[in-house]
Design a protein around this motif. Structure first.
Motif, PDB file in Angstrom:
ATOM      1  N   VAL A 250      33.094  43.832   0.428  1.00 49.36           N
ATOM      2  CA  VAL A 250      32.349  43.167   1.495  1.00 49.36           C
ATOM      3  C   VAL A 250      31.230  42.314   0.906  1.00 49.36           C
ATOM      4  CG1 VAL A 250      30.752  43.574   3.415  1.00 49.36           C
ATOM      5  CG2 VAL A 250      32.940  44.768   3.341  1.00 49.36           C
ATOM      6  N   ASN A 251      30.488  42.851  -0.053  1.00 51.01           N
ATOM      7  CA  ASN A 251      29.418  42.079  -0.694  1.00 51.01           C
ATOM      8  C   ASN A 251      29.959  40.822  -1.364  1.00 51.01           C
ATOM      9  OD1 ASN A 251      27.406  43.849   0.091  1.00 51.01           O
ATOM     10  ND2 ASN A 251      27.535  45.060  -1.778  1.00 51.01           N
ATOM     11  N   ASN A 252      31.087  40.960  -2.073  1.00 52.56           N
ATOM     12  CA  ASN A 252      31.687  39.801  -2.739  1.00 52.56           C
ATOM     13  C   ASN A 252      32.168  38.759  -1.730  1.00 52.56           C
ATOM     14  OD1 ASN A 252      31.206  40.840  -5.283  1.00 52.56           O
ATOM     15  ND2 ASN A 252      33.228  41.791  -5.443  1.00 52.56           N
ATOM     16  N   LEU A 253      32.777  39.206  -0.636  1.00 52.36           N
ATOM     17  CA  LEU A 253      33.228  38.274   0.398  1.00 52.36           C
ATOM     18  C   LEU A 253      32.044  37.553   1.032  1.00 52.36           C
ATOM     19  CD1 LEU A 253      36.004  40.427   2.114  1.00 52.36           C
ATOM     20  CD2 LEU A 253      36.359  38.348   0.773  1.00 52.36           C
ATOM     21  N   ASN A 254      30.987  38.304   1.351  1.00 45.88           N
ATOM     22  CA  ASN A 254      29.799  37.684   1.955  1.00 45.88           C
ATOM     23  C   ASN A 254      29.149  36.678   1.010  1.00 45.88           C
ATOM     24  OD1 ASN A 254      29.846  38.932   4.516  1.00 45.88           O
ATOM     25  ND2 ASN A 254      28.932  40.777   3.681  1.00 45.88           N
ATOM     26  N   LYS A 255      29.155  36.967  -0.293  1.00 42.87           N
ATOM     27  CA  LYS A 255      28.552  36.057  -1.280  1.00 42.87           C
ATOM     28  C   LYS A 255      29.269  34.710  -1.340  1.00 42.87           C
ATOM     29  CE  LYS A 255      26.593  39.487  -4.410  1.00 42.87           C
ATOM     30  NZ  LYS A 255      26.741  40.152  -5.715  1.00 42.87           N
ATOM     31  N   ILE A 256      30.582  34.721  -1.095  1.00 39.43           N
ATOM     32  CA  ILE A 256      31.327  33.459  -1.151  1.00 39.43           C
ATOM     33  C   ILE A 256      31.482  32.822   0.231  1.00 39.43           C
ATOM     34  CG2 ILE A 256      32.513  34.044  -3.295  1.00 39.43           C
ATOM     35  CD1 ILE A 256      35.039  34.622  -1.601  1.00 39.43           C
ATOM     36  N   GLY A 257      30.728  33.341   1.205  1.00 41.47           N
ATOM     37  CA  GLY A 257      30.703  32.723   2.526  1.00 41.47           C
ATOM     38  C   GLY A 257      31.733  33.219   3.507  1.00 41.47           C
ATOM     39  N   ILE A 258      32.400  34.316   3.213  1.00 42.25           N
ATOM     40  CA  ILE A 258      33.372  34.886   4.149  1.00 42.25           C
ATOM     41  C   ILE A 258      32.700  36.097   4.807  1.00 42.25           C
ATOM     42  CG2 ILE A 258      35.626  35.991   4.408  1.00 42.25           C
ATOM     43  CD1 ILE A 258      36.502  34.448   1.873  1.00 42.25           C
ATOM     44  N   PRO A 259      32.364  35.994   6.085  1.00 46.05           N
ATOM     45  CA  PRO A 259      31.707  37.115   6.753  1.00 46.05           C
ATOM     46  C   PRO A 259      32.617  38.342   6.786  1.00 46.05           C
ATOM     47  CG  PRO A 259      31.677  35.133   8.115  1.00 46.05           C
ATOM     48  CD  PRO A 259      32.574  34.869   6.959  1.00 46.05           C
ATOM     49  N   ALA A 260      32.064  39.496   6.402  1.00 44.67           N
ATOM     50  CA  ALA A 260      32.871  40.712   6.359  1.00 44.67           C
ATOM     51  C   ALA A 260      32.019  41.918   6.728  1.00 44.67           C
ATOM     52  CB  ALA A 260      33.457  40.892   4.955  1.00 44.67           C
ATOM     53  N   TRP A 261      32.682  42.923   7.322  1.00 44.54           N
ATOM     54  CA  TRP A 261      32.066  44.206   7.662  1.00 44.54           C
ATOM     55  C   TRP A 261      32.791  45.304   6.916  1.00 44.54           C
ATOM     56  CZ3 TRP A 261      32.820  43.231  13.524  1.00 44.54           C
ATOM     57  CH2 TRP A 261      31.763  42.483  14.030  1.00 44.54           C
ATOM     58  N   HIS A 262      32.070  46.361   6.622  1.00 42.03           N
ATOM     59  CA  HIS A 262      32.672  47.531   5.974  1.00 42.03           C
ATOM     60  C   HIS A 262      32.752  48.661   6.987  1.00 42.03           C
ATOM     61  CE1 HIS A 262      32.487  51.137   3.170  1.00 42.03           C
ATOM     62  NE2 HIS A 262      33.644  50.564   2.927  1.00 42.03           N
ATOM     63  N   PHE A 263      33.964  49.130   7.244  1.00 42.28           N
ATOM     64  CA  PHE A 263      34.181  50.263   8.140  1.00 42.28           C
ATOM     65  C   PHE A 263      35.318  51.098   7.549  1.00 42.28           C
ATOM     66  CE2 PHE A 263      35.951  52.469  11.808  1.00 42.28           C
ATOM     67  CZ  PHE A 263      34.802  53.006  12.366  1.00 42.28           C
ATOM     68  N   PRO A 264      34.993  52.041   6.646  1.00 43.29           N
ATOM     69  CA  PRO A 264      36.045  52.824   6.005  1.00 43.29           C
ATOM     70  C   PRO A 264      36.749  53.750   7.001  1.00 43.29           C
ATOM     71  CG  PRO A 264      33.897  53.702   5.419  1.00 43.29           C
ATOM     72  CD  PRO A 264      33.655  52.459   6.228  1.00 43.29           C
ATOM     73  N   LEU A 265      38.053  53.827   6.896  1.00 47.49           N
ATOM     74  CA  LEU A 265      38.828  54.707   7.764  1.00 47.49           C
ATOM     75  C   LEU A 265      38.873  56.129   7.226  1.00 47.49           C
ATOM     76  CD1 LEU A 265      41.827  52.357   8.624  1.00 47.49           C
ATOM     77  CD2 LEU A 265      39.801  52.873  10.012  1.00 47.49           C
ATOM     78  N   PHE A 266      38.616  56.294   5.920  1.00 46.08           N
ATOM     79  CA  PHE A 266      38.639  57.621   5.313  1.00 46.08           C
ATOM     80  C   PHE A 266      37.812  57.598   4.042  1.00 46.08           C
ATOM     81  CE2 PHE A 266      42.360  55.171   4.128  1.00 46.08           C
ATOM     82  CZ  PHE A 266      42.298  55.172   2.751  1.00 46.08           C
TER      83      PHE A 266
END
Length: 115
Positions: free
Chosen positions: A16-32
């Motif tokens: 998520v941090n890497n995606l956000n750094k390159i301008g791709i909005p992302a959320w982290h919601f682990p399923l397990f």
């Protein structure tokens, strides 16, 4: 639109941090999440099945990590007479650190086979 990352921590948060750094909005919601087993049905009750197996399928680096911890703690080694299959190239390389077998990669399907 945002990307929803369901991969467990800490890898999911890193992605998520890497995606956000390159301008791709992302959320982290682990399923397990992965933790060492504390249940009465654990690897200790299944260890004979592990050594009697002909094929072992591996789906995650965390499962390799925790299985390896159990084996070390109990002075055991990974079975050498089985064929290992890993889903994903990075999982295969991680597994290779412990079993030291040669791997073959299928380029199109991303399924990794060990001999």
């Amino acid at each position: 639109m945002k990307v929803l990352v369901t991969r467990p921590s800490p890898e999911g948060e890193e992605l998520v941090n890497n995606l956000n750094k390159i301008g791709i909005p992302a959320w982290h919601f682990p399923l397990f999440d992965f933790y060492p087993s504390v249940s009465s049905i654990s690897l200790s009750k299944k260890i004979n099945e592990l050594y009697q197996s002909k094929i072992i399928l591996v789906f995650s680096k965390k499962s390799i990590y925790f299985t390896n911890l159990y084996l070390i703690k109990n002075n055991l080694e990974w079975p050498s007479n089985v064929k290992y299959y890993a889903i994903g190239k990075s999982t295969a390389f991680f597994l290779n650190n412990y079993i030291k077998k040669k791997f073959f990669f299928l380029k199109k399907k991303k399924i990794v086979k060990s001999c």
